[in-house]
Design a protein around this motif. Sequence first.
Motif, PDB file in Angstrom:
ATOM      1  N   ALA A 158      64.107  11.688  62.590  1.00  0.00           N
ATOM      2  CA  ALA A 158      64.782  12.840  62.301  1.00  0.00           C
ATOM      3  C   ALA A 158      65.199  13.757  63.713  1.00  0.00           C
ATOM      4  CB  ALA A 158      64.294  13.695  61.133  1.00  0.00           C
ATOM      5  N   ARG A 159      66.407  14.193  63.664  1.00  0.00           N
ATOM      6  CA  ARG A 159      66.614  14.891  64.798  1.00  0.00           C
ATOM      7  C   ARG A 159      67.715  15.919  64.626  1.00  0.00           C
ATOM      8  NH1 ARG A 159      67.373   9.628  66.291  1.00  0.00           N
ATOM      9  NH2 ARG A 159      65.876   8.818  67.899  1.00  0.00           N
ATOM     10  N   PRO A 160      67.875  17.175  65.201  1.00  0.00           N
ATOM     11  CA  PRO A 160      68.591  18.069  64.744  1.00  0.00           C
ATOM     12  C   PRO A 160      70.150  17.693  65.222  1.00  0.00           C
ATOM     13  CG  PRO A 160      66.861  19.116  66.099  1.00  0.00           C
ATOM     14  CD  PRO A 160      66.451  17.612  65.986  1.00  0.00           C
ATOM     15  N   VAL A 161      71.101  17.933  64.465  1.00  0.00           N
ATOM     16  CA  VAL A 161      72.461  17.584  64.871  1.00  0.00           C
ATOM     17  C   VAL A 161      72.926  18.482  65.719  1.00  0.00           C
ATOM     18  CG1 VAL A 161      74.639  17.127  63.939  1.00  0.00           C
ATOM     19  CG2 VAL A 161      72.830  16.014  62.670  1.00  0.00           C
ATOM     20  N   THR A 162      73.643  18.138  66.785  1.00  0.00           N
ATOM     21  CA  THR A 162      74.106  19.130  67.681  1.00  0.00           C
ATOM     22  C   THR A 162      75.651  19.046  67.583  1.00  0.00           C
ATOM     23  OG1 THR A 162      74.069  17.610  69.418  1.00  0.00           O
ATOM     24  CG2 THR A 162      72.135  19.338  69.214  1.00  0.00           C
ATOM     25  N   ASP A 163      76.233  17.968  67.243  1.00  0.00           N
ATOM     26  CA  ASP A 163      78.033  18.110  67.249  1.00  0.00           C
ATOM     27  C   ASP A 163      78.390  19.220  66.147  1.00  0.00           C
ATOM     28  OD1 ASP A 163      80.613  17.409  66.555  1.00  0.00           O
ATOM     29  OD2 ASP A 163      80.213  15.656  66.243  1.00  0.00           O
ATOM     30  N   PRO A 164      79.145  20.017  66.765  1.00  0.00           N
ATOM     31  CA  PRO A 164      79.781  21.198  66.094  1.00  0.00           C
ATOM     32  C   PRO A 164      80.627  20.886  64.924  1.00  0.00           C
ATOM     33  CG  PRO A 164      80.129  21.724  68.403  1.00  0.00           C
ATOM     34  CD  PRO A 164      79.486  20.247  68.355  1.00  0.00           C
ATOM     35  N   GLN A 165      81.369  19.659  64.805  1.00  0.00           N
ATOM     36  CA  GLN A 165      82.188  19.389  64.131  1.00  0.00           C
ATOM     37  C   GLN A 165      81.439  18.738  62.725  1.00  0.00           C
ATOM     38  OE1 GLN A 165      85.178  16.794  65.941  1.00  0.00           O
ATOM     39  NE2 GLN A 165      86.566  18.373  65.993  1.00  0.00           N
ATOM     40  N   LEU A 166      80.340  17.954  63.102  1.00  0.00           N
ATOM     41  CA  LEU A 166      79.648  17.460  62.149  1.00  0.00           C
ATOM     42  C   LEU A 166      78.732  18.693  61.511  1.00  0.00           C
ATOM     43  CD1 LEU A 166      78.800  14.811  60.793  1.00  0.00           C
ATOM     44  CD2 LEU A 166      77.025  14.559  62.615  1.00  0.00           C
ATOM     45  N   ILE A 167      78.309  19.627  62.085  1.00  0.00           N
ATOM     46  CA  ILE A 167      77.476  20.684  61.521  1.00  0.00           C
ATOM     47  C   ILE A 167      78.494  21.319  60.670  1.00  0.00           C
ATOM     48  CG2 ILE A 167      76.578  22.706  61.939  1.00  0.00           C
ATOM     49  CD1 ILE A 167      75.492  21.604  64.535  1.00  0.00           C
ATOM     50  N   ALA A 168      79.810  21.710  61.177  1.00  0.00           N
ATOM     51  CA  ALA A 168      80.831  22.371  60.056  1.00  0.00           C
ATOM     52  C   ALA A 168      80.831  21.479  58.941  1.00  0.00           C
ATOM     53  CB  ALA A 168      82.061  22.594  60.896  1.00  0.00           C
ATOM     54  N   ARG A 169      80.949  20.464  59.016  1.00  0.00           N
ATOM     55  CA  ARG A 169      81.370  19.547  58.071  1.00  0.00           C
ATOM     56  C   ARG A 169      80.126  19.386  56.847  1.00  0.00           C
ATOM     57  NH1 ARG A 169      81.096  13.481  56.568  1.00  0.00           N
ATOM     58  NH2 ARG A 169      82.432  13.099  55.007  1.00  0.00           N
ATOM     59  N   CYS A 170      78.917  19.455  57.313  1.00  0.00           N
ATOM     60  CA  CYS A 170      77.875  19.583  56.569  1.00  0.00           C
ATOM     61  C   CYS A 170      77.616  20.801  55.892  1.00  0.00           C
ATOM     62  CB  CYS A 170      76.566  18.954  57.415  1.00  0.00           C
ATOM     63  SG  CYS A 170      76.655  17.284  57.692  1.00  0.00           S
ATOM     64  N   GLU A 171      77.861  21.877  56.650  1.00  0.00           N
ATOM     65  CA  GLU A 171      77.809  23.240  55.803  1.00  0.00           C
ATOM     66  C   GLU A 171      79.033  23.422  55.002  1.00  0.00           C
ATOM     67  OE1 GLU A 171      78.013  25.749  59.519  1.00  0.00           O
ATOM     68  OE2 GLU A 171      75.959  25.791  59.779  1.00  0.00           O
ATOM     69  N   ARG A 172      80.176  22.669  55.174  1.00  0.00           N
ATOM     70  CA  ARG A 172      80.885  22.947  53.889  1.00  0.00           C
ATOM     71  C   ARG A 172      80.716  22.239  52.867  1.00  0.00           C
ATOM     72  NH1 ARG A 172      84.463  21.257  57.038  1.00  0.00           N
ATOM     73  NH2 ARG A 172      85.024  19.157  56.142  1.00  0.00           N
ATOM     74  N   LEU A 173      80.034  20.904  53.035  1.00  0.00           N
ATOM     75  CA  LEU A 173      79.827  19.825  51.995  1.00  0.00           C
ATOM     76  C   LEU A 173      78.405  20.177  51.346  1.00  0.00           C
ATOM     77  CD1 LEU A 173      81.847  16.892  53.180  1.00  0.00           C
ATOM     78  CD2 LEU A 173      82.631  18.352  51.478  1.00  0.00           C
ATOM     79  N   LEU A 174      77.511  20.617  52.170  1.00  0.00           N
ATOM     80  CA  LEU A 174      76.117  20.508  51.573  1.00  0.00           C
ATOM     81  C   LEU A 174      75.732  21.818  51.278  1.00  0.00           C
ATOM     82  CD1 LEU A 174      74.612  17.783  53.810  1.00  0.00           C
ATOM     83  CD2 LEU A 174      75.403  17.404  51.451  1.00  0.00           C
ATOM     84  N   ALA A 175      75.287  22.134  50.005  1.00  0.00           N
ATOM     85  CA  ALA A 175      74.818  23.672  49.811  1.00  0.00           C
ATOM     86  C   ALA A 175      73.563  23.692  49.936  1.00  0.00           C
ATOM     87  CB  ALA A 175      75.217  23.893  48.204  1.00  0.00           C
ATOM     88  N   PRO A 176      73.122  24.742  50.738  1.00  0.00           N
ATOM     89  CA  PRO A 176      71.824  24.742  50.862  1.00  0.00           C
ATOM     90  C   PRO A 176      70.746  25.007  49.327  1.00  0.00           C
ATOM     91  CG  PRO A 176      72.567  26.665  51.440  1.00  0.00           C
ATOM     92  CD  PRO A 176      73.723  26.009  51.213  1.00  0.00           C
TER      93      PRO A 176
END
Length: 168
Positions: free
Chosen positions: A123-141
Motif C-alpha cells: 500500500a502506498r499513498p496515491v500522488t496523481d492529482p487526477q486519480l485522487i480527484a476521481r477517487c474523491e468523487r467516486l468513493l464516499a469516506p
Amino acid sequence: MEGARTAGFAGDITPHEIVNRRNGSDPIDDASSSTMVEIDQTESLRLLASARYGRVVFTRDALPAIRPANHLFDGGMILIRTRLLAQLSSTPRTAPGVVVAYQADDIDPVGRMGWSVVVTGFARPVTDPQLIARCERLLAPWGDPAPTFVIGIEPTIVKGVRLTEIPR
C-alpha cells in the motif's frame, strides 16, 4: 441443569445446544451442501472489482487491525479512501510500501453460496492529482468527514474462492 445458559457467547446458548452444534445437527454448521473451489487470479480480480466495499487489513502497534472501506479497481490497483495514512506512511520513503491485505466478498448467509477474494500487496499513498480527484468523487469516506487520503494497493498475491453447491 439442561436449561442452564452459558454466559456471554452466541446469544447465551444452552450446553445441550453446544453439543448439538458440535455433532453437526445445527443447520448453521451444516457445510455438507456447499464446497469451496479456488478461482483464478483474473476471475478473483473481476469479482473484487464488482464489490462495493471490502476490508483493509494492516498492522497497528504490532497487531492486526481491520477496517471497512469502499474501493475502486483501476489500472491494476485497488484504490481506497482512508484516514489510515499515518499507519501506512510510517515506512521509510525508500521502502516499497507497507504490506496490507484487502478482502471483499459476496456470500449469501442462508444459501451459503458466493465468493471471497483476498489480495495481499504493498500500500502506498496515491500522488496523481487526477486519480485522487476521481477517487474523491467516486468513493464516499466511511464515518466522520475528517480528511481522507487515497491509498493504492498493488495486488501481489491474489486468492479467491467460490462457495458452490455440491452436485448431487
